[in-house]
Design a protein around this motif. Structure first.
Motif, mmCIF file in Angstrom:
data_model
loop_
_atom_site.group_PDB
_atom_site.id
_atom_site.type_symbol
_atom_site.label_atom_id
_atom_site.label_comp_id
_atom_site.label_asym_id
_atom_site.label_seq_id
_atom_site.Cartn_x
_atom_site.Cartn_y
_atom_site.Cartn_z
ATOM 1 N N TYR A 27 5.563 -8.993 -30.814
ATOM 2 C CA TYR A 27 5.953 -10.176 -30.334
ATOM 3 C C TYR A 27 7.613 -9.191 -30.786
ATOM 4 N N LEU A 31 10.759 -7.920 -27.545
ATOM 5 C CA LEU A 31 11.913 -8.367 -28.059
ATOM 6 C C LEU A 31 13.349 -7.820 -28.606
ATOM 7 N N ILE A 33 13.616 -7.408 -31.259
ATOM 8 C CA ILE A 33 13.931 -8.011 -32.656
ATOM 9 C C ILE A 33 13.664 -7.071 -33.881
ATOM 10 N N MET A 57 11.991 -18.179 -30.777
ATOM 11 C CA MET A 57 11.050 -18.227 -29.523
ATOM 12 C C MET A 57 9.516 -17.649 -29.650
ATOM 13 N N TYR B 56 10.564 -14.394 -21.746
ATOM 14 C CA TYR B 56 11.183 -13.224 -22.551
ATOM 15 C C TYR B 56 12.711 -12.931 -22.470
ATOM 16 N N MET B 58 14.779 -15.773 -22.109
ATOM 17 C CA MET B 58 15.109 -16.883 -23.588
ATOM 18 C C MET B 58 15.153 -16.583 -25.306
ATOM 19 N N GLY B 59 14.032 -15.330 -25.003
ATOM 20 C CA GLY B 59 13.970 -14.717 -26.566
ATOM 21 C C GLY B 59 15.038 -14.050 -27.349
ATOM 22 N N LEU B 60 15.838 -13.115 -25.798
ATOM 23 C CA LEU B 60 16.739 -12.795 -26.031
ATOM 24 C C LEU B 60 17.404 -13.702 -26.173
#
Lengths: 146, 134
Positions: A27, A31, A33, A57, B56, B58-60
């Motif tokens: 994940y 993203l 991260i 998230m 996705y 919203m993840g950013l």
């Protein structure tokens, strides 16, 4: 056409998800991260997490599966072809780490019509194996032309 | 952002998701809705092509909130609410930005938005982030 609202207040069976280290890493890579607490056990321990920790998230990974039976329930009668994800809210509790088993319970809290659109609001409550709240989600789906 | 103040902008974040990003996000999240991964299906239902997953983006927004206020502390994000508006697409830049609206003790409230070109993909987003360093 009036919307059916019988499903308001209804909940569906809880959904369990066991969090894995590599799933958190997958994940995070998607993203972008990069913080080591999400990949490296030692870095996570050093930051006082009991194992690699999920970013906030990541909650969609362990909780969204609970909503399948809810949104496909004939009593909800939601028209998927015209559905969009309109809004989303999450409020987090304790952090989620690799090895946790997260139990999520979905509930329909509102169904209403506004400006010719149907609003279908679901809430999810997710707790870990200790019973501690990890996230509460509010999922708003909008169906055009009801 | 050691000492955020109301009215201050947070550091914005820009990314251009590549063509296959929706496939990787589908795998990571479990959301294989074909509108995200099959351009022909997407066109059949009236979209210009495959669209990015709203969660996705919203993840950013979540990543930007954490990185700007409490980098390295994923537990700092306490609450995030968003409205999904326009669609967004792979191979076009997304920019996430925000303004600090309120400081209450160690809790920072930020109004956030994600745009792609002229299009607000996520608007009316509010994040509550706990300041690092306690």
């Amino acid at each position: 056409m009036a919307l059916k609202t019988e499903a308001v207040g209804k909940s569906w069976p809880s959904f369990d998800y066991e969090v894995g280290k590599e799933k958190i890493a997958e994940y995070c890579r998607v993203l972008g991260i990069k913080d080591p607490v999400h990949f490296d056990r030692k870095a996570a321990n050093k930051a006082d997490f009991r194992d690699v920790v999920a970013p906030p998230m990541f909650c969609v990974v362990y909780s969204a599966g609970s909503l399948g039976p809810a949104i496909f329930d004939p009593e909800v009668e939601m028209n998927f072809a015209a559905m969009v994800h309109g809004g989303q809210e999450f409020e987090w509790g304790v952090p989620v780490c690799s090895g946790d088993v997260i139990t999520t319970t979905p509930k329909c809290t509102e169904i209403y019509e506004k400006d010719g659109k149907g609003f279908y609001v679901f809430e999810t409550e997710s707790v870990n194996q200790e019973g501690d709240s990890v996230v509460r989600g509010v999922w708003t789906n909008i169906v055009r032309g009801v | 952002m050691a000492d955020p103040r109301p009215g201050e902008k947070i550091a914005s974040f820009k990314v251009t998701p590549d063509k296959y990003l929706p496939h990787r996000y589908a795998g990571a999240s479990g959301d294989f809705n074909p509108i995200h991964i099959d351009p022909e299906f997407a066109k059949m239902v009236g979209l210009p092509g495959s669209i990015l997953h709203g969660l996705y983006v919203m993840g950013l927004v979540a990543k930007t909130a954490v990185d700007s206020v409490a980098p390295g502390d994923p537990g700092s994000l306490r609450k995030l609410s968003v409205q999904f508006r326009g669609m967004s697409f792979p191979e076009q830049e997304i920019e996430v930005s925000g303004n600090v609206t309120e400081i209450d003790g160690e809790q920072v409230s930020i109004d956030m938005v994600a745009v792609q070109g002229e299009n607000q993909v996520i608007r009316n987003a509010t994040a509550q982030v706990k300041l690092a360093g306690d």
